[in-house]
Design an enzyme around this catalytic site. Structure first.
Site, short mmCIF file in Angstrom:
data_model
loop_
_atom_site.label_atom_id
_atom_site.label_comp_id
_atom_site.label_asym_id
_atom_site.label_seq_id
_atom_site.Cartn_x
_atom_site.Cartn_y
_atom_site.Cartn_z
N ASP A 1 17.86 44.32 60.81
CA ASP A 1 17.58 45.13 59.62
C ASP A 1 16.32 45.99 59.77
O ASP A 1 16.34 47.20 59.51
CB ASP A 1 17.44 44.24 58.38
N HIS B 1 28.71 39.12 54.04
CA HIS B 1 28.51 40.55 54.29
C HIS B 1 28.43 41.39 53.01
O HIS B 1 28.55 42.61 53.07
CB HIS B 1 29.60 41.12 55.22
N ASP C 1 24.21 37.89 50.45
CA ASP C 1 23.51 37.37 51.64
C ASP C 1 22.04 37.08 51.31
O ASP C 1 21.48 36.08 51.76
CB ASP C 1 23.60 38.37 52.79
N GLU D 1 23.52 46.41 54.25
CA GLU D 1 24.87 46.65 54.74
C GLU D 1 24.91 48.12 55.15
O GLU D 1 24.26 48.97 54.53
CB GLU D 1 25.93 46.35 53.68
N ASP E 1 18.59 42.32 52.99
CA ASP E 1 19.77 42.28 53.87
C ASP E 1 20.58 43.56 53.67
O ASP E 1 21.25 43.72 52.65
CB ASP E 1 20.63 41.04 53.56
#
Length: 258
Positions: free
Chosen positions: A170, A228, A233, A73, A71
């Site tokens: 992603d 987030h 996550d 960011e 995941d």
């Protein structure tokens, strides 16, 4: 008597051993047999087999040896900045038999096009400027990922693994888009994945409009960490996968070939 049967097993004809054991057990009072079973269970547990055996027995066989939960960011603002750059790169290696986390890869990444994080980005992700300053570039992090994959045995052709993400962004948009911008190749193992939202909708019959929050709510799970945060996550994704696997769900690739 059972103990003697086991110690003499090497001299006892192997094809008759199951029948002999069954005959002996039928002659024993229930309490003795129950006590013997509990002793065996305690012995297995003392050697660390209890939890793993219980976990393995409660899951259906999956198609993959390992699930790689990912995941990202990325840099962001309102209105959105372009190009976005990955600033957190976490992966959890999930055992496909037990659905337990076996290994973690987690690095922060130095953005180069927009090196200064916006207040919106920090508020959303919890990532502050000091967490990305001086960190490796995306190219260097991808090299570290490949080293980690090799160390974990994930590059062995006989080992089946697949990435799992919450959505297609992603690996369909973010990573290939940034790699194209920087002129970097995308490793083949990033080109197939499982979209957890689709897997959840197949299993539960409803689309999780609000992503992880809806999936946790639908499965009566407590949300882990802060929304987030890439690594948090990933932990939520892993927990949702384990819960769905407990219910008998078999995970399959959802992405289409590149």
């Amino acid at each position: 008597m059972i103990a003697r049967l086991h110690t003499g097993a090497a001299r006892f004809p192997q094809n008759l051993l199951p029948r002999a054991r069954q005959a002996v057990c039928s002659l024993l009072p229930p309490g003795v047999l129950k006590g013997y079973s509990s002793i065996v269970s305690r012995k297995l547990a003392s050697h660390g087999f209890g939890a793993s055996m219980a976990a393995m027995s409660s899951f259906p066989p999956q198609r993959y040896h390992y699930f790689l939960v990912l995941d990202f960011e990325a840099t962001c603002d309102k209105p959105q900045i372009h190009p976005q750059e990955i600033i957190e790169f976490p992966i959890l290696k999930l055992n496909g038999r037990t659905m337990e986390i076996e290994s973690t890869f987690h690095m922060y990444v130095q953005p180069v096009v927009h090196p200064q994080l916006t207040p919106f980005c920090t508020e959303l992700t919890g990532i502050i400027q000091g967490m990305v300053d001086g960190q490796p570039s995306l190219q260097q992090v991808l090299e570290r990922v490949d080293e980690w994959m090799a160390k974990e045995g994930l590059l062995d052709p006989s080992v089946k693994s697949i990435f799992v993400t919450c959505g297609d962004w992603d690996l369909k948009v973010m990573l290939p888009g940034q790699c194209q911008y920087l002129g970097l190749p995308v490793a083949d193992y990033f080109k197939q994945w499982i979209n957890l939202k689709k897997a959840y909708s197949f299993a539960m019959g409803s689309w999780p409009k609000n992503g992880l929050l809806d999936m946790n709510k639908g499965l009566n799970l407590q949300h882990i960490g802060r929304p987030h945060s890439g690594i948090d996550d990933c932990k939520n994704i892993a927990n949702i996968m384990k819960t769905l696997a407990h219910r008998g769900f078999i995970f399959k690739q959802t992405s289409k070939p590149f």
